[in-house]
Design a protein around this motif. Structure first.
Motif, mmCIF file in Angstrom:
data_model
loop_
_atom_site.group_PDB
_atom_site.id
_atom_site.type_symbol
_atom_site.label_atom_id
_atom_site.label_comp_id
_atom_site.label_asym_id
_atom_site.label_seq_id
_atom_site.Cartn_x
_atom_site.Cartn_y
_atom_site.Cartn_z
ATOM 1 N N LYS A 1 27.894 54.926 33.704
ATOM 2 C CA LYS A 1 28.401 54.885 32.330
ATOM 3 C C LYS A 1 29.595 53.966 32.089
ATOM 4 O O LYS A 1 29.934 53.713 30.926
ATOM 5 N N ALA A 2 30.259 53.462 33.121
ATOM 6 C CA ALA A 2 31.501 52.701 32.923
ATOM 7 C C ALA A 2 31.325 51.226 33.268
ATOM 8 O O ALA A 2 30.740 50.889 34.298
ATOM 9 N N ALA A 3 31.848 50.360 32.403
ATOM 10 C CA ALA A 3 31.816 48.914 32.648
ATOM 11 C C ALA A 3 33.167 48.386 33.100
ATOM 12 O O ALA A 3 33.249 47.306 33.694
ATOM 13 N N ILE B 1 38.259 55.633 33.765
ATOM 14 C CA ILE B 1 39.330 56.632 33.677
ATOM 15 C C ILE B 1 39.106 57.545 32.481
ATOM 16 O O ILE B 1 39.251 58.770 32.575
ATOM 17 N N ALA B 2 38.728 56.949 31.344
ATOM 18 C CA ALA B 2 38.477 57.758 30.150
ATOM 19 C C ALA B 2 37.345 58.750 30.390
ATOM 20 O O ALA B 2 37.417 59.910 29.954
ATOM 21 N N LEU C 1 45.324 64.069 36.294
ATOM 22 C CA LEU C 1 44.692 62.858 36.786
ATOM 23 C C LEU C 1 45.733 61.757 36.736
ATOM 24 O O LEU C 1 46.247 61.416 35.661
ATOM 25 N N CYS C 2 46.062 61.208 37.887
ATOM 26 C CA CYS C 2 47.119 60.202 38.001
ATOM 27 C C CYS C 2 46.520 58.873 38.473
ATOM 28 O O CYS C 2 45.596 58.851 39.282
ATOM 29 N N VAL C 3 47.078 57.795 37.957
ATOM 30 C CA VAL C 3 46.559 56.467 38.251
ATOM 31 C C VAL C 3 47.608 55.667 39.003
ATOM 32 O O VAL C 3 48.757 55.554 38.562
ATOM 33 N N VAL C 4 47.208 55.119 40.147
ATOM 34 C CA VAL C 4 48.094 54.285 40.966
ATOM 35 C C VAL C 4 47.735 52.828 40.714
ATOM 36 O O VAL C 4 46.646 52.369 41.085
ATOM 37 N N GLU C 5 48.619 52.113 40.045
ATOM 38 C CA GLU C 5 48.434 50.689 39.787
ATOM 39 C C GLU C 5 49.083 49.870 40.908
ATOM 40 O O GLU C 5 49.795 50.406 41.756
#
Length: 345
Positions: free
Chosen positions: A198-200, A206-207, A243-247
């Motif tokens: 489902k994700a491009a 993430i959404a 939910l955490c995002v590591v950039e």
């Protein structure tokens, strides 16, 4: 004569009912004697239907897969996870490479091709030990022996889709996912299927992940390295029920078996930091880039040994720009199998 006609009718009916499943199993072929296979899944594996109900535990997934894909043949999910390494990096042509090792006790693998009507085509790597296969029970011989491979769409451990979005799971010592009663729940591997289908882009991935609860099969906690064709990459972790995002500010990103969010660096106490540093040092020594052959050799070099036991089960390299890739089993960097997924970008 009557019995013969009746038998023919039964055979024709079975073929009509199970033709797509049989066609999928007939596409199954071994690509390495270690226990590595390829298969194309034809037809609808029911993932949109699954997303409406989800699963609160592995028994729910087993029940859904048994009814929808295995026509009543039961499956017992055997959870595995251990010391994995993954990284996303550019090559000198500007292509985005996504590489991963899966390290554990013996696990046969399946490279699976899917093309759902309501989603993106993808190629993914499935841990067949998760479906009950082992060194003494491989999906070869009769169709009966390979039947459990039909559960593969629900069991990816990494993959790349036609839009150049790639994702891999890696075990970590702890994770606390958020939970809301009004959300559908997925497990570790169906979350990967969600993203691949489902994700491009990373933003879309993430959404999507935020729309679902997640539980960790077998209580093996995981985080995800995700990258897309733009060169953007992140690590998604579950810390303090968020939910955490590591950039990263670098042109590459490395993931191993430790929590990286906000520099927590919570590891397992094994070789996770050593492997991370070895990958980082190799990339830095090459001006922040790697060619395909360098990435493949690096995967082989950082695969985990436990004493004299080689735990590297499979390694895969996805080119998110071209849709090409290479996969190999058990550190056989000189015996890679090339593949290509048609891209639409």
């Amino acid at each position: 004569m009557g019995a013969g006609i009746a038998l023919l009718i039964i055979i024709i009916t079975v073929l009509m009912l199970f033709w797509k499943e049989l066609r999928s199993l007939m596409s199954l072929r071994k690509i390495d004697d270690y226990g590595m296979y390829q298969m194309t899944y034809y037809g609808d594996y029911g993932f949109d239907a699954f997303l409406k109900v989800g699963a609160s535990d592995d028994a729910d997934i087993e029940a859904f897969v048994t009814k929808r894909l295995l026509k009543g043949l039961p499956i017992d999910l055997g959870v595995t996870g251990d010391g994995c390494t993954a990284f996303a990096v550019r090559n000198h042509d500007g292509d985005i490479l996504f590489a991963r090792n899966f390290d554990f006790t013996y696990a046969p693998s399946l490279q699976l091709y899917t093309a759902p009507d309501n989603g993106y085509a993808s190629v993914s790597t499935v841990n067949l030990a998760f479906a009950g296969y082992s060194e003494d029970n491989l999906p070869e011989g009769s169709l009966v022996d390979s039947f459990l491979a039909l559960a593969a769409p629900f069991l990816p451990f990494d993959g790349m889709n036609e839009r150049g979005l790639a994702i891999a799971l890696l075990a970590v010592p702890e994770a606390q996912a958020p939970y809301r009663a009004d959300k559908i729940t997925l497990n570790t591997t169906t979350a990967i299927r969600l993203v691949l289908d489902k994700a491009a882009t990373i933003e879309e991935a993430i959404a999507l992940l935020k729309q679902y609860n997640i539980y960790f099969s077998g209580d093996i906690k995981c985080h995800y390295l995700i990258a897309d064709a733009s060169g953007h990459s992140v690590i998604v972790e579950y810390v303090n029920q968020k939910l955490c995002v590591v950039e990263t500010e670098k042109e590459y990103q490395v993931a191993s078996n430790f929590i990286a969010y906000q520099g927590l660096n919570i590891g397992e106490g094994f070789t996770e930091f050593e492997r991370y540093e070895k990958v980082q040092d190799e990339i830095e020594a090459n001006q922040g880039m790697l060619e395909e052959h360098q990435a493949i050799q690096l995967l082989a070099d950082v695969g985990v040994f436990d004493g004299d036991t080689d735990k590297l089960q499979w390694s895969v390299l996805y080119n998110l720009t071209t849709g090409a890739g290479e996969i190999f089993a058990n550190r056989k960097a000189d015996h890679t199998v090339e593949f290509h997924l048609n891209t639409d970008r």
